[in-house]
Design an enzyme around this catalytic site. Sequence first.
Site, PDB file in Angstrom:
ATOM      1  N   ASN A  44       0.834  -1.213   0.000  1.00 21.92           N
ATOM      2  CA  ASN A  44       0.000   0.000   0.000  1.00 21.92           C
ATOM      3  C   ASN A  44       0.865   1.258   0.000  1.00 21.92           C
ATOM      4  O   ASN A  44       0.578   2.229  -0.708  1.00 21.92           O
ATOM      5  CB  ASN A  44      -0.895   0.045   1.251  1.00 21.92           C
ATOM      6  CG  ASN A  44      -1.951  -1.040   1.274  1.00 21.92           C
ATOM      7  OD1 ASN A  44      -2.329  -1.573   0.238  1.00 21.92           O
ATOM      8  ND2 ASN A  44      -2.426  -1.388   2.461  1.00 21.92           N
ATOM      9  N   GLY A 226      -5.008  14.652  13.105  1.00 18.95           N
ATOM     10  CA  GLY A 226      -3.892  15.140  12.289  1.00 18.95           C
ATOM     11  C   GLY A 226      -2.572  14.466  12.588  1.00 18.95           C
ATOM     12  O   GLY A 226      -2.534  13.282  12.923  1.00 18.95           O
ATOM     13  N   ALA A 250      -5.799   1.571   5.604  1.00 18.77           N
ATOM     14  CA  ALA A 250      -4.766   2.126   4.703  1.00 18.77           C
ATOM     15  C   ALA A 250      -4.628   3.641   4.792  1.00 18.77           C
ATOM     16  O   ALA A 250      -3.894   4.237   4.000  1.00 18.77           O
ATOM     17  CB  ALA A 250      -4.967   1.697   3.253  1.00 18.77           C
ATOM     18  N   ALA A 251      -5.287   4.283   5.775  1.00 20.21           N
ATOM     19  CA  ALA A 251      -5.082   5.732   5.968  1.00 20.21           C
ATOM     20  C   ALA A 251      -3.606   5.996   6.270  1.00 20.21           C
ATOM     21  O   ALA A 251      -2.974   6.874   5.673  1.00 20.21           O
ATOM     22  CB  ALA A 251      -5.945   6.240   7.118  1.00 20.21           C
ATOM     23  N   ASP A 253      -1.035   4.040   5.655  1.00 18.02           N
ATOM     24  CA  ASP A 253      -0.169   3.673   4.519  1.00 18.02           C
ATOM     25  C   ASP A 253      -0.182   4.766   3.450  1.00 18.02           C
ATOM     26  O   ASP A 253       0.865   5.102   2.881  1.00 18.02           O
ATOM     27  CB  ASP A 253      -0.645   2.351   3.890  1.00 18.02           C
ATOM     28  CG  ASP A 253      -0.564   1.200   4.879  1.00 18.02           C
ATOM     29  OD1 ASP A 253       0.225   1.295   5.835  1.00 18.02           O
ATOM     30  OD2 ASP A 253      -1.301   0.211   4.688  1.00 18.02           O
TER      31      ASP A 253
END
Length: 306
Positions: A44, A226, A250-251, A253
């Site tokens: 990813n 953040g 996958a945020a 990655d």
Amino acid sequence: MSNKVVVLGSINVDTTYHVERFAQPGETISAKSKSSAPGGKGANQAVAAARSGAKTSFIGAVGSDNEGEYMREALKENGIDIHHIMIDQYHGTGTAAVTLDASGQNDIMIYGGANQAMTTDVLDGIDDVLDDADFLISQFETPQEVTLEAFKMAKEHDVTTILNPAPAHDIIPELLHYTDVITPNESECALLTGIEIADEESMLKSAEYFRSRGVKHLLITLGSKGVFYATPTAHGLVPAFKVKAVDTTAAGDTFIGTLSSQMKVDLSNVADALVYAQRASSLTVQQMGTMPSIPTAEKVKAALAE
Ligand code: ATP
Ligand code: RIB
């Protein structure tokens, strides 16, 4: 700007099960639907870097099976150099079972297979890819002993190393000596340092912890809050974009891969690169799926211009 990024890491075929709620221990529940797609933290991150314009090479391993062929093709289609993906004759390609509930929360079970069986043999001949690389990125889904050797080689080639210590795990202390940038989320950071992340003071203490062990730069990802960054000369919090998340898989990655495509190796543009990477992650969390939800540079730039 076009960085050259090398990723040493995991390759998984992900099967995502959509459920109303997670099962309790001992309980059987039915999934509403399921889908399969390429995944794995390493894969990813490489795809995120490549889709944002980085020249990207992969170092890793798959089994000698259909899944391995499928994953090699998926990486190749994204323009990633796959010459250093070994084919393991004895272990299957890694897989991940991702359960996603109605609120968008996930839990993940991985089968390490060829990822976990990887030895330093995978590093044979990688000098050519390290020669002109800007960054070498690795995670914790492949053996740390291999990452340690790769990071040592990276230092000989003047390549900046990024360690994403995920999934959460204890670390070989020596690995920190060869790590330039570490990118834990809150819980991974607390596990490694023993310092609970509560406020700026605790994040600065964490940065001090890593700096005293050889890591110059700390980036703590804080989900929808953040990213906190601390370099030897600056620190601050760059807020996330406010969006409606449907699937956060996958945020992290997407964040690391896209960051490596934009950031200068001395981190002098870190605040700007963090805005780009978080815009990219904010697009990922609004889409279902892992690798399919990673945006291209075109999409990130369009979103930044909104
Ligand atoms: P994961 O394991 O789910 O891939 P992670 O725990 O490694 O993620 P996070 O800190 O959750 O990493 O997310 C990485 C970045 O993605 C955040 O810093 C943020 O910019 C973005 N992000 C994650 N969740 C959200 C959200 N709900 N809304 C907006 N941005 C998000
Ligand atoms: O970070 C998300 C990834 O973690 C998934 O693609 C899954 O394969 C696991 O490695």
